[in-house]
Motif scaffolding. Structure first.
Motif, PDB file in Angstrom:
ATOM      1  N   VAL A   5      65.081 -76.788 108.205  1.00  0.00           N
ATOM      2  CA  VAL A   5      64.816 -75.423 107.746  1.00  0.00           C
ATOM      3  C   VAL A   5      65.341 -74.403 108.762  1.00  0.00           C
ATOM      4  O   VAL A   5      65.896 -73.372 108.372  1.00  0.00           O
ATOM      5  CB  VAL A   5      63.316 -75.222 107.441  1.00  0.00           C
ATOM      6  N   ASP A   6      65.197 -74.686 110.052  1.00  0.00           N
ATOM      7  CA  ASP A   6      65.749 -73.789 111.083  1.00  0.00           C
ATOM      8  C   ASP A   6      67.245 -73.585 110.860  1.00  0.00           C
ATOM      9  O   ASP A   6      67.749 -72.470 110.980  1.00  0.00           O
ATOM     10  CB  ASP A   6      65.529 -74.357 112.488  1.00  0.00           C
ATOM     11  N   TRP A   7      67.937 -74.650 110.581  1.00  0.00           N
ATOM     12  CA  TRP A   7      69.377 -74.604 110.333  1.00  0.00           C
ATOM     13  C   TRP A   7      69.701 -73.644 109.181  1.00  0.00           C
ATOM     14  O   TRP A   7      70.584 -72.807 109.279  1.00  0.00           O
ATOM     15  CB  TRP A   7      69.872 -76.028 110.042  1.00  0.00           C
ATOM     16  N   ARG A   8      68.933 -73.739 108.104  1.00  0.00           N
ATOM     17  CA  ARG A   8      69.144 -72.860 106.944  1.00  0.00           C
ATOM     18  C   ARG A   8      68.815 -71.403 107.280  1.00  0.00           C
ATOM     19  O   ARG A   8      69.520 -70.484 106.859  1.00  0.00           O
ATOM     20  CB  ARG A   8      68.309 -73.335 105.760  1.00  0.00           C
ATOM     21  N   LEU A   9      67.737 -71.214 108.015  1.00  0.00           N
ATOM     22  CA  LEU A   9      67.348 -69.855 108.397  1.00  0.00           C
ATOM     23  C   LEU A   9      68.418 -69.215 109.282  1.00  0.00           C
ATOM     24  O   LEU A   9      68.721 -68.023 109.136  1.00  0.00           O
ATOM     25  CB  LEU A   9      65.997 -69.858 109.107  1.00  0.00           C
ATOM     26  N   ASP A  10      68.967 -69.999 110.194  1.00  0.00           N
ATOM     27  CA  ASP A  10      70.045 -69.483 111.048  1.00  0.00           C
ATOM     28  C   ASP A  10      71.237 -69.036 110.200  1.00  0.00           C
ATOM     29  O   ASP A  10      71.853 -67.997 110.487  1.00  0.00           O
ATOM     30  CB  ASP A  10      70.487 -70.543 112.065  1.00  0.00           C
ATOM     31  N   GLN A  11      71.551 -69.788 109.177  1.00  0.00           N
ATOM     32  CA  GLN A  11      72.649 -69.403 108.292  1.00  0.00           C
ATOM     33  C   GLN A  11      72.343 -68.072 107.599  1.00  0.00           C
ATOM     34  O   GLN A  11      73.218 -67.211 107.488  1.00  0.00           O
ATOM     35  CB  GLN A  11      72.899 -70.496 107.237  1.00  0.00           C
ATOM     36  N   TRP A  12      71.109 -67.903 107.120  1.00  0.00           N
ATOM     37  CA  TRP A  12      70.731 -66.645 106.467  1.00  0.00           C
ATOM     38  C   TRP A  12      70.804 -65.477 107.444  1.00  0.00           C
ATOM     39  O   TRP A  12      71.220 -64.384 107.084  1.00  0.00           O
ATOM     40  CB  TRP A  12      69.330 -66.733 105.853  1.00  0.00           C
TER      41      TRP A  12
END
Length: 166
Positions: A5-12
């Motif tokens: 989820v951190d990875w996805r949040l960083d992308q956002w």
């Protein structure tokens, strides 16, 4: 250490710096944890020839106490599925001789579902292993953290309108 989820949040954060994706982190982690937990629980249930929903119905009847019987309406309320879905589920459990279905003699419009001896023996065996599996799945959290998380999730569920059936 970062999770998926951190990875996805960083992308956002890179693509949409104008929004705060923090709520996505909470909801995403709950959803992701749910899928991962269900996958592991499903593996355990499969060892007993059960699916998650079958365990849910059998456990609901077992928790009801003697005579391990509920109306279909009570099962619908406890499992949060439609009456059509519960009818299909009961049909399948009847075919496996894990429950019986009969018209309620005190209310001809109501159907009673009763755990059979075979169903009770099965759920009594499965629930022991089920608790062991859940214990293992939560080993990354201390008992204090598990209690705190449980309280926070309870608060969230109540805030979302979830309550105790009956």
């Amino acid at each position: 250490m970062q999770d998926n989820v951190d990875w996805r949040l960083d992308q956002w954060r890179v693509e949409r710096p104008d929004i705060d994706p923090a709520p996505m982190g909470v909801v995403g982690r709950i959803q992701r944890a749910s899928r991962l937990l269900e996958r592991e629980l499903g593996r355990n249930f499969a060892l007993y020839g059960l699916q998650l929903w079958e365990f849910d119905v059998l456990a609901t009847l077992r928790r009801a106490g003697p005579p391990y019987r509920l109306t279909t309406g009570a099962l619908v309320e406890a499992s949060m599925v439609t009456s059509g879905a519960i009818t299909n589920r009961i049909d399948r459990l009847v075919a496996r001789e894990l429950v019986t279905r009969e018209t309620d003699p005190s209310n001809r419009r109501s159907v009673l579902v009763t755990l059979t001896r075979r169903g009770r023996d099965l759920i009594d065996e499965v629930v022991v292993e089920h608790v062991d599996v859940e214990t293992k799945l939560l080993t990354s959290l201390s008992p204090t953290e598990q209690e705190r998380l449980s309280g926070l999730l309870r608060k969230l569920l109540i805030g979302l309108g979830d309550g105790s059936p009956g």
